[in-house]
Design a protein around this motif. Structure first.
Motif, PDB file in Angstrom:
ATOM      1  N   SER A  63     -19.260   3.944 -21.187  1.00  0.00           N
ATOM      2  CA  SER A  63     -17.927   3.839 -20.584  1.00  0.00           C
ATOM      3  C   SER A  63     -17.522   2.390 -20.318  1.00  0.00           C
ATOM      4  O   SER A  63     -16.344   2.106 -20.091  1.00  0.00           O
ATOM      5  N   GLN A  64     -18.480   1.471 -20.347  1.00  0.00           N
ATOM      6  CA  GLN A  64     -18.183   0.050 -20.135  1.00  0.00           C
ATOM      7  C   GLN A  64     -17.891  -0.689 -21.444  1.00  0.00           C
ATOM      8  O   GLN A  64     -17.631  -1.891 -21.438  1.00  0.00           O
ATOM      9  N   LEU A  65     -17.955   0.032 -22.564  1.00  0.00           N
ATOM     10  CA  LEU A  65     -17.729  -0.584 -23.870  1.00  0.00           C
ATOM     11  C   LEU A  65     -16.380  -1.321 -23.969  1.00  0.00           C
ATOM     12  O   LEU A  65     -16.340  -2.449 -24.464  1.00  0.00           O
ATOM     13  N   PRO A  66     -15.261  -0.733 -23.500  1.00  0.00           N
ATOM     14  CA  PRO A  66     -14.002  -1.487 -23.561  1.00  0.00           C
ATOM     15  C   PRO A  66     -14.071  -2.823 -22.813  1.00  0.00           C
ATOM     16  O   PRO A  66     -13.543  -3.830 -23.289  1.00  0.00           O
ATOM     17  N   ASN A  67     -14.742  -2.840 -21.657  1.00  0.00           N
ATOM     18  CA  ASN A  67     -14.882  -4.086 -20.896  1.00  0.00           C
ATOM     19  C   ASN A  67     -15.729  -5.099 -21.667  1.00  0.00           C
ATOM     20  O   ASN A  67     -15.441  -6.298 -21.664  1.00  0.00           O
ATOM     21  N   GLY A  68     -16.784  -4.622 -22.319  1.00  0.00           N
ATOM     22  CA  GLY A  68     -17.616  -5.506 -23.134  1.00  0.00           C
ATOM     23  C   GLY A  68     -16.830  -6.111 -24.287  1.00  0.00           C
ATOM     24  O   GLY A  68     -16.972  -7.301 -24.605  1.00  0.00           O
ATOM     25  N   ILE A  69     -15.985  -5.305 -24.913  1.00  0.00           N
ATOM     26  CA  ILE A  69     -15.155  -5.798 -26.016  1.00  0.00           C
ATOM     27  C   ILE A  69     -14.166  -6.843 -25.498  1.00  0.00           C
ATOM     28  O   ILE A  69     -13.938  -7.874 -26.145  1.00  0.00           O
ATOM     29  N   THR A  70     -13.599  -6.600 -24.324  1.00  0.00           N
ATOM     30  CA  THR A  70     -12.679  -7.564 -23.723  1.00  0.00           C
ATOM     31  C   THR A  70     -13.389  -8.893 -23.446  1.00  0.00           C
ATOM     32  O   THR A  70     -12.851  -9.969 -23.735  1.00  0.00           O
ATOM     33  N   LEU A  71     -14.601  -8.818 -22.908  1.00  0.00           N
ATOM     34  CA  LEU A  71     -15.363 -10.040 -22.632  1.00  0.00           C
ATOM     35  C   LEU A  71     -15.702 -10.772 -23.933  1.00  0.00           C
ATOM     36  O   LEU A  71     -15.670 -12.012 -23.986  1.00  0.00           O
ATOM     37  N   LEU A  72     -16.005 -10.022 -24.981  1.00  0.00           N
ATOM     38  CA  LEU A  72     -16.266 -10.635 -26.290  1.00  0.00           C
ATOM     39  C   LEU A  72     -15.036 -11.405 -26.770  1.00  0.00           C
ATOM     40  O   LEU A  72     -15.147 -12.507 -27.305  1.00  0.00           O
ATOM     41  N   ARG A  73     -13.856 -10.821 -26.561  1.00  0.00           N
ATOM     42  CA  ARG A  73     -12.617 -11.492 -26.974  1.00  0.00           C
ATOM     43  C   ARG A  73     -12.459 -12.823 -26.236  1.00  0.00           C
ATOM     44  O   ARG A  73     -12.068 -13.825 -26.831  1.00  0.00           O
ATOM     45  N   ILE A  74     -12.800 -12.836 -24.949  1.00  0.00           N
ATOM     46  CA  ILE A  74     -12.724 -14.090 -24.194  1.00  0.00           C
ATOM     47  C   ILE A  74     -13.717 -15.105 -24.751  1.00  0.00           C
ATOM     48  O   ILE A  74     -13.392 -16.288 -24.905  1.00  0.00           O
ATOM     49  N   LEU A  75     -14.916 -14.645 -25.080  1.00  0.00           N
ATOM     50  CA  LEU A  75     -15.933 -15.541 -25.629  1.00  0.00           C
ATOM     51  C   LEU A  75     -15.553 -16.086 -27.006  1.00  0.00           C
ATOM     52  O   LEU A  75     -16.015 -17.164 -27.387  1.00  0.00           O
ATOM     53  N   LEU A  76     -14.720 -15.376 -27.744  1.00  0.00           N
ATOM     54  CA  LEU A  76     -14.294 -15.839 -29.068  1.00  0.00           C
ATOM     55  C   LEU A  76     -13.293 -16.998 -29.003  1.00  0.00           C
ATOM     56  O   LEU A  76     -13.096 -17.700 -29.992  1.00  0.00           O
ATOM     57  N   VAL A  77     -12.679 -17.202 -27.848  1.00  0.00           N
ATOM     58  CA  VAL A  77     -11.657 -18.243 -27.729  1.00  0.00           C
ATOM     59  C   VAL A  77     -12.232 -19.625 -28.045  1.00  0.00           C
ATOM     60  O   VAL A  77     -11.650 -20.387 -28.827  1.00  0.00           O
ATOM     61  N   ALA A  78     -13.366 -19.957 -27.465  1.00  0.00           N
ATOM     62  CA  ALA A  78     -13.951 -21.292 -27.683  1.00  0.00           C
ATOM     63  C   ALA A  78     -14.269 -21.542 -29.167  1.00  0.00           C
ATOM     64  O   ALA A  78     -13.881 -22.594 -29.701  1.00  0.00           O
ATOM     65  N   PRO A  79     -14.950 -20.630 -29.865  1.00  0.00           N
ATOM     66  CA  PRO A  79     -15.194 -20.895 -31.291  1.00  0.00           C
ATOM     67  C   PRO A  79     -13.910 -20.959 -32.119  1.00  0.00           C
ATOM     68  O   PRO A  79     -13.825 -21.756 -33.059  1.00  0.00           O
ATOM     69  N   ILE A  80     -12.912 -20.160 -31.767  1.00  0.00           N
ATOM     70  CA  ILE A  80     -11.644 -20.220 -32.509  1.00  0.00           C
ATOM     71  C   ILE A  80     -11.017 -21.596 -32.354  1.00  0.00           C
ATOM     72  O   ILE A  80     -10.612 -22.225 -33.336  1.00  0.00           O
ATOM     73  N   VAL A  81     -10.935 -22.075 -31.124  1.00  0.00           N
ATOM     74  CA  VAL A  81     -10.323 -23.396 -30.887  1.00  0.00           C
ATOM     75  C   VAL A  81     -11.148 -24.491 -31.553  1.00  0.00           C
ATOM     76  O   VAL A  81     -10.605 -25.414 -32.156  1.00  0.00           O
ATOM     77  N   TRP A  82     -12.471 -24.392 -31.471  1.00  0.00           N
ATOM     78  CA  TRP A  82     -13.323 -25.389 -32.112  1.00  0.00           C
ATOM     79  C   TRP A  82     -13.085 -25.407 -33.630  1.00  0.00           C
ATOM     80  O   TRP A  82     -12.969 -26.474 -34.239  1.00  0.00           O
ATOM     81  N   LEU A  83     -13.001 -24.229 -34.233  1.00  0.00           N
ATOM     82  CA  LEU A  83     -12.733 -24.154 -35.676  1.00  0.00           C
ATOM     83  C   LEU A  83     -11.363 -24.739 -36.015  1.00  0.00           C
ATOM     84  O   LEU A  83     -11.206 -25.403 -37.050  1.00  0.00           O
ATOM     85  N   LEU A  84     -10.387 -24.520 -35.145  1.00  0.00           N
ATOM     86  CA  LEU A  84      -9.063 -25.117 -35.379  1.00  0.00           C
ATOM     87  C   LEU A  84      -9.148 -26.638 -35.341  1.00  0.00           C
ATOM     88  O   LEU A  84      -8.542 -27.319 -36.176  1.00  0.00           O
ATOM     89  N   TRP A  85      -9.891 -27.184 -34.375  1.00  0.00           N
ATOM     90  CA  TRP A  85     -10.049 -28.642 -34.293  1.00  0.00           C
ATOM     91  C   TRP A  85     -10.710 -29.191 -35.550  1.00  0.00           C
ATOM     92  O   TRP A  85     -10.436 -30.314 -35.954  1.00  0.00           O
ATOM     93  N   GLN A  86     -11.599 -28.403 -36.123  1.00  0.00           N
ATOM     94  CA  GLN A  86     -12.315 -28.826 -37.332  1.00  0.00           C
ATOM     95  C   GLN A  86     -11.504 -28.528 -38.597  1.00  0.00           C
ATOM     96  O   GLN A  86     -11.992 -28.765 -39.699  1.00  0.00           O
ATOM     97  N   THR A  87     -10.304 -28.025 -38.432  1.00  0.00           N
ATOM     98  CA  THR A  87      -9.417 -27.577 -39.514  1.00  0.00           C
ATOM     99  C   THR A  87     -10.116 -26.605 -40.459  1.00  0.00           C
ATOM    100  O   THR A  87      -9.846 -26.563 -41.650  1.00  0.00           O
ATOM    101  N   ARG A  88     -10.959 -25.795 -39.892  1.00  0.00           N
ATOM    102  CA  ARG A  88     -11.636 -24.738 -40.646  1.00  0.00           C
ATOM    103  C   ARG A  88     -10.837 -23.451 -40.434  1.00  0.00           C
ATOM    104  O   ARG A  88     -11.255 -22.528 -39.744  1.00  0.00           O
ATOM    105  N   TYR A  89      -9.670 -23.444 -41.057  1.00  0.00           N
ATOM    106  CA  TYR A  89      -8.703 -22.382 -40.829  1.00  0.00           C
ATOM    107  C   TYR A  89      -9.151 -21.001 -41.310  1.00  0.00           C
ATOM    108  O   TYR A  89      -8.884 -20.015 -40.628  1.00  0.00           O
TER     109      TYR A  89
END
Length: 190
Positions: free
Chosen positions: A4-30
């Motif tokens: 029953s906590q799976l949706p919350n885990g997925i939400t937390l994963l989405r938050i954790l993905l923000v840093a790698p997404i921004v880092w990849l953008l800085w590296q122009t690894r689109y």
């Protein structure tokens, strides 16, 4: 972790993905940023579907899910604006709307000690369009046989105007809705 906590885990994963997404953008690894952004966008639909379908919604999820979306959207808008891909005026509208809503929620919480986070239909549409436009921008930056300048020019200004219009409309909707709630709380007899 309970299922029953799976949706919350997925939400937390989405938050954790923000840093790698921004880092990849800085590296122009689109292309890599596009893949992670697509996963994050899809995770928003999946966690909501699971929460509704199996009645796994929680107070934590109701609060953190929209914040996770906003953290991702704002971070990607800011990164792409700094790179000169998205116009500054659009980032100002998107970030300004969220700042007004957060400030208003804080003031409401101070005055009335109770706030329920429930995104409106227009707010959900706004977030969906923002994520879709960001995915299209990233797709355009990837090239895939089409010059990125040409792909981005096809989006600007109409897609950007759509994002701005929905951002303003949903921001006004929140301000009006919560102002009326505040008025009713202050004047319950009226």
């Amino acid at each position: 972790m309970k299922l029953s906590q799976l949706p919350n885990g997925i939400t937390l994963l989405r938050i954790l993905l923000v840093a790698p997404i921004v880092w990849l953008l800085w590296q122009t690894r689109y292309p890599e940023a596009l893949v992670l952004m697509a996963i994050a966008g899809a995770s928003d639909a999946v966690d909501g579907l699971l929460a509704r379908r199996f009645n796994w919604g929680t107070e934590f999820g109701a609060l953190v899910d929209p914040l996770a979306d906003k953290v991702m959207v704002v971070a990607v808008f800011l990164a792409l604006t700094i790179q000169g891909v998205i116009p500054l005026w659009l980032a100002a509208v998107v970030v300004g709307r969220d700042a007004v809503i957060l400030a208003g929620a804080g003031v409401y919480r101070l005055w009335f000690h109770e706030i329920s986070m429930s995104p409106t239909l227009i707010s959900k549409a706004n977030t969906a369009v923002q994520i879709l436009v960001l995915l299209l921008v990233l797709f355009g930056l990837c090239g895939f046989g089409v010059p990125s300048e040409l792909a981005l020019r096809a989006m600007d200004p109409w897609c950007f105007y759509l994002v701005a219009g929905l951002s303003v409309a949903s921001g006004v909707d929140y301000v009006v809705t919560w102002s009326l709630k505040a008025w009713r709380n202050k004047h319950p007899a009226l």
